[in-house]
Design an enzyme around this catalytic site. Structure first.
Site, PDB file in Angstrom:
ATOM      1  N   HIS A  90       0.797  -1.068  -0.077  1.00 40.32           N
ATOM      2  CA  HIS A  90       0.001   0.183   0.072  1.00 40.32           C
ATOM      3  C   HIS A  90       0.755   1.242   0.031  1.00 40.32           C
ATOM      4  O   HIS A  90       0.480   2.392  -0.466  1.00 40.32           O
ATOM      5  CB  HIS A  90      -1.124  -0.069   1.211  1.00 40.32           C
ATOM      6  N   HIS A 115       5.718   6.945   6.305  1.00 43.31           N
ATOM      7  CA  HIS A 115       5.531   6.364   4.920  1.00 43.31           C
ATOM      8  C   HIS A 115       5.038   7.506   3.948  1.00 43.31           C
ATOM      9  O   HIS A 115       4.748   8.761   4.415  1.00 43.31           O
ATOM     10  CB  HIS A 115       4.430   5.249   5.055  1.00 43.31           C
ATOM     11  N   HIS A 117       2.803   8.879   0.247  1.00 45.02           N
ATOM     12  CA  HIS A 117       1.413   8.716  -0.647  1.00 45.02           C
ATOM     13  C   HIS A 117       1.870   9.506  -2.016  1.00 45.02           C
ATOM     14  O   HIS A 117       2.557  10.660  -1.925  1.00 45.02           O
ATOM     15  CB  HIS A 117       0.219   9.305  -0.017  1.00 45.02           C
ATOM     16  N   HIS A 142       3.731  11.184   5.773  1.00 43.64           N
ATOM     17  CA  HIS A 142       3.065  11.089   7.106  1.00 43.64           C
ATOM     18  C   HIS A 142       4.252  10.244   7.957  1.00 43.64           C
ATOM     19  O   HIS A 142       4.664   9.377   7.921  1.00 43.64           O
ATOM     20  CB  HIS A 142       2.078  10.117   6.933  1.00 43.64           C
ATOM     21  N   THR A 224      -5.794   7.073   7.209  1.00 45.39           N
ATOM     22  CA  THR A 224      -6.241   7.125   5.811  1.00 45.39           C
ATOM     23  C   THR A 224      -6.324   6.014   5.173  1.00 45.39           C
ATOM     24  O   THR A 224      -6.634   5.949   3.842  1.00 45.39           O
ATOM     25  CB  THR A 224      -5.472   8.383   4.983  1.00 45.39           C
ATOM     26  N   THR A 225      -6.154   4.969   5.664  1.00 45.25           N
ATOM     27  CA  THR A 225      -6.190   3.431   5.505  1.00 45.25           C
ATOM     28  C   THR A 225      -7.086   2.668   6.070  1.00 45.25           C
ATOM     29  O   THR A 225      -7.068   2.786   7.411  1.00 45.25           O
ATOM     30  CB  THR A 225      -4.661   2.779   5.141  1.00 45.25           C
TER      31      THR A 225
END
Ligand SMILES: *[C@@H]1O[C@H](CO)[C@@H](O)[C@H](O)[C@H]1NC(C)=O
Ligand SMILES: *[C@@H]1O[C@H](CO)[C@@H](O)[C@H](O)[C@H]1NC(C)=O
Length: 358
Positions: A90, A115, A117, A142, A224-225
């Site tokens: 992800h 991580h 995005h 993040h 957000t996941t």
């Protein structure tokens, strides 16, 4: 016969629904069968009312003078123990040592991981999760922390109110290479497939952050996941960090969301969630509109030139006035002299008695 088929089909669907695996086992994605519009069916919190990310409408934010600058703790004391870089299918990220944390929040928070995005179309095609006035950045970093004052560990904290603090850093592209980001990007080639991880040299995590940690947006939101727990105190920095277009391209094209053993390779792209409704929430700012307004170099030049012209103009005017006064001085003096002579004939006014100081 048709009716029977339909009945069996419905029965199978029902069975499949009731026998759905536990939430943690469901392999969700950003698009497709368990894409983000379907998350709420499998992870109820994803359909709740305080979700992240959100669009920050700057005219609807509220200034909160109690929001002090954040202080990263130990971010630049990375030590010699290597970091672990991972690709979980992800995102790609790094596990952070437990001595790193952040203060400046109502509780002390301990770092867990960070991580990224990103999008798929290069610069200006989106990729960030949060947006400002409807505008996306090219990527977003993040840094995830858990509330180590209230909870014993990340897995407990992530389900609880005020359990997590995530720092959000918007990433845009420019001409210059951001060397700090190469500490991650240089090693992405070693975790191309999902579920891979590798040791990489430790580095100064603070160098990834913007310089100004005093100006930020703050709101209560969620992961957000999936499972989208609503446990996050969000801090989105006003200042963005800049990486080069080549660095963004690398981030967007080097990783797969599929595992090494899978035949069909799937690029790990567009791993950002759409912005969610704010509902009843307010986004607070640590800064006012004036202090938040950044001047471009053009504006600064204009102001400097303006001030210089103003000074020169003022000097010219002052000089002109002084000159005019000096030219008129002899005549004036004459007038005064005349007055004095005419007044001199008058009775001299008695001088005031000397003032005594109290
Ligand atoms: C986290 O803490 C809880 C409560 O003390 C405990 O039950 C759980 O095993 C811990 N989890 C991990 C991963 O350490
Ligand atoms: C977040 O929610 C808490 C209540 O749990 C509240 O006290 C706090 O002011 C909220 N923070 C923001 C930034 O809205």
């Amino acid at each position: 016969m048709d009716f029977l088929c339909l009945f069996i089909l419905l029965l199978l669907l029902f069975f499949q629904w009731t026998a759905a695996p536990a939430a943690a086992e469901i392999s969700w994605t950003y698009t497709g069968l368990v894409g983000q519009t379907e998350w709420a069916q499998y992870f109820p919190y994803c359909g709740a009312t305080s979700q992240s990310p959100v669009d920050v409408v700057t005219t609807q934010t509220k200034y909160d003078p109690s929001l002090i600058p954040l202080t990263p703790l130990g971010y630049n004391q990375h030590g010699y123990k290597p970091f672990t870089l991972f690709n979980n299918g992800h995102t790609a990220g790094i596990l952070l040592p437990e001595w790193m944390g952040v203060s400046g929040l109502p509780w002390l928070f301990t770092a867990v991981q960070m991580h990224l995005h990103w999008g798929s179309g290069g610069p200006s095609y989106g990729g960030s999760e949060h947006t400002i006035n409807g505008l996306s950045a090219d990527a977003e970093l993040h840094v995830v922390h858990y509330n180590s004052e209230l909870y014993p560990n990340m897995s407990t904290a992530m389900t609880q109110r005020n359990g997590l603090a995530v720092l959000g850093i918007l990433i845009v592209t420019g001409e210059e290479t951001n060397l700090a980001f190469n500490n991650i990007l240089n090693y992405l080639g070693r975790v191309r497939h999902a579920d891979q991880s590798v040791s990489i040299p430790a580095f100064d995590v603070q160098s990834l952050l913007p310089k100004d940690l005093g100006r930020y947006y703050r709101y209560n939101g969620s992961l957000t996941t999936p499972p989208c727990y609503q446990s996050v105190i969000w801090t989105l920095f006003h200042e963005r960090v800049q990486i080069s277009k080549a660095q963004l391209l690398k981030m967007e094209t080097i990783l797969y969301s599929s595992k090494a053993e899978e035949k069909d390779r799937m690029l790990l792209q567009d791993n950002y969630r759409e912005t969610q409704p704010l509902n009843h929430r307010v986004i607070f700012t640590s800064f006012t509109a004036e202090s938040g307004k950044e001047l471009s170099s053009g504006e600064v030049t204009a102001i400097v030139i303006g001030v210089m012209c103003g000074c020169v103009g003022l000097a010219v005017i002052v000089r002109f006035i002084v000159k005019t006064i000096r030219m008129n001085e002899p005549e004036k003096k004459q007038d005064v002299d005349l007055n004095m002579t005419s007044e001199g004939e008058k009775k001299e006014e008695p001088s005031l008695p000397p003032q005594t100081e109290p």
